[in-house]
Design an enzyme around this catalytic site. Structure first.
Site, PDB file in Angstrom:
ATOM      1  CD  GLN A   1      -1.970  -2.231   1.243  1.00 46.96           C
ATOM      2  OE1 GLN A   1      -1.175  -2.676   2.076  1.00 46.96           O
ATOM      3  NE2 GLN A   1      -2.659  -3.027   0.441  1.00 46.96           N
TER       4      GLN A   1
ATOM      5  CB  CYS B   1      -4.162   0.163   4.850  1.00 48.54           C
ATOM      6  SG  CYS B   1      -2.553  -0.657   5.022  1.00 48.54           S
ATOM      7  N   GLY B   2      -4.896  -0.946   8.200  1.00 47.93           N
ATOM      8  CA  GLY B   2      -4.503  -0.767   9.595  1.00 47.93           C
ATOM      9  C   GLY B   2      -3.007  -0.643   9.793  1.00 47.93           C
TER      10      GLY B   2
ATOM     11  CG  ASN C   1     -10.278  -2.438   2.639  1.00 45.33           C
ATOM     12  OD1 ASN C   1     -10.553  -1.415   2.038  1.00 45.33           O
ATOM     13  ND2 ASN C   1      -9.145  -2.597   3.297  1.00 45.33           N
TER      14      ASN C   1
ATOM     15  CD  GLU D   1      -3.574  -5.933   1.816  1.00 44.54           C
ATOM     16  OE1 GLU D   1      -3.966  -4.924   2.409  1.00 44.54           O
ATOM     17  OE2 GLU D   1      -2.422  -6.391   1.931  1.00 44.54           O
ATOM     18  NE  ARG D   2     -10.576  -4.101  -2.125  1.00 50.33           N
ATOM     19  CZ  ARG D   2     -11.475  -3.167  -1.797  1.00 50.33           C
ATOM     20  NH1 ARG D   2     -12.702  -3.254  -2.278  1.00 50.33           N
ATOM     21  NH2 ARG D   2     -11.177  -2.191  -0.969  1.00 50.33           N
TER      22      ARG D   2
ATOM     23  CB  CYS E   1      -4.012  -7.988   5.443  1.00 51.40           C
ATOM     24  SG  CYS E   1      -5.428  -6.964   4.951  1.00 51.40           S
TER      25      CYS E   1
ATOM     26  CB  SER F   1      -8.576  -4.241   7.117  1.00 49.82           C
ATOM     27  OG  SER F   1      -8.144  -4.748   5.878  1.00 49.82           O
TER      28      SER F   1
END
Length: 292
Positions: free
Chosen positions: A49, A78-79, A166, A217-218, A226, A228
């Site tokens: 990201q 995005c945590g 998400n 992850e999308r 990830c 989230s």
């Protein structure tokens, strides 16, 4: 000229979730999908990201953040990336608490007791089929009708679905490493049931306080962590009464502590970040991509 051309960046990670932070507060500019892809290309900086930091646009917030996946798409949350942004601003401002505005809403962050550790309030999970969103109505999203493999002997089936900023689908398995997630992940991410695509996770509940997780992850692919998805898995497990509301989620990159707070249903994620290096984006990256 691209907003990223010759712009400084900071390379960080949250448990191996590769993050690039770009501060656009003084020189704001929109980042196109082509620019985000070019920045992550072979001559650029490998990331999961890219976190673009803008001046606040809402009173009472510390910054506005846009989040880009390495395929150029935008993410709502995005945590791990938020913890990276937060650590930078903790140091800059001297504050112990920050509020960011994102596509998914307002996100609060608190400085942890240990260096480089912080807590992010990821907000309330959403469970309704049209909030996740799903392409068809499911009254119950603890387990939706979705499988991969033969009808009579599916490889994976009946995932829990939840929106944690998400869309997420969590498949419950005994061993998260027993499946080729690199092959299965993109098929499920782009399944017609997910009109906005989805993050695909394999989760194994090892105790009332512990979950092991792997995520496709999308928009980014296989990731070491990830945030989230860890939140989504923790919430989904608690809804199924497989765990309590406070668990440790072990990802390939390390552990996150997730608490689904009972008094307001907000999900709190605590974990570390790491600084790697600083640099500048080569303008040629964006000219070659036609993004300049």
């Amino acid at each position: 000229m691209s907003a990223l051309a010759n712009h400084a960046f900071i390379k960080m990670n949250g448990l191996g979730n590769e993050i690039v932070v770009v501060d656009l507060r003084l020189r704001p500019g929109a980042i196109s999908a082509a620019e985000a892809r070019a920045a992550a290309g072979p001559q650029g900086v490998a990331y999961d990201q890219l976190m673009a930091l803008y001046a606040p646009r809402t009173g009472g917030t510390d910054a506005y953040v846009r989040i880009y996946n390495n395929d150029g798409s935008e993410a709502g949350a995005c945590g791990n990336g938020m913890r990276c942004i937060a650590d930078l601003l903790f140091k800059e401002t001297g504050k112990g608490a920050l509020t960011f505005e994102t596509k998914a809403g307002l996100i609060n962050c608190w400085k942890g007791a240990a260096p480089l550790v912080s807590t992010v309030d990821m907000g309330q999970p959403r469970f309704a089929w049209n909030e996740i969103p799903l392409a068809e109505e499911f009254r119950e999203t603890r387990a939706i009708e979705l499988q991969i493999g033969p009808i009579d002997q599916p490889i994976l089936h009946s995932p829990s679905a939840v929106n944690m900023g998400n869309p997420h689908a969590i498949f419950w398995v005994e061993d998260v490493n027993a499946y080729d997630l690199g092959k299965i992940g993109p098929l499920l991410e782009n399944h017609p049931i997910f009109p906005e695509r989805a993050n695909i996770s394999l989760a194994a509940v090892t105790s009332r306080e512990h979950i092991v997780l792997r995520t496709w992850e999308r928009g980014a692919g296989l990731t070491k962590a990830c945030g989230s998805a860890a939140c989504a898995a923790a919430v989904a497990a608690a809804r199924l009464r497989r765990t309590g509301r406070k668990v440790t989620v072990t990802l390939p990159g390390g552990d996150l502590l997730i608490e689904w707070r009972e008094r307001d249903d907000h999900v709190l994620m605590t974990g570390p970040v790491e600084y790697e290096y600083e640099g500048r984006f080569d303008p040629a990256l964006f000219a070659a991509a036609g993004a300049a």
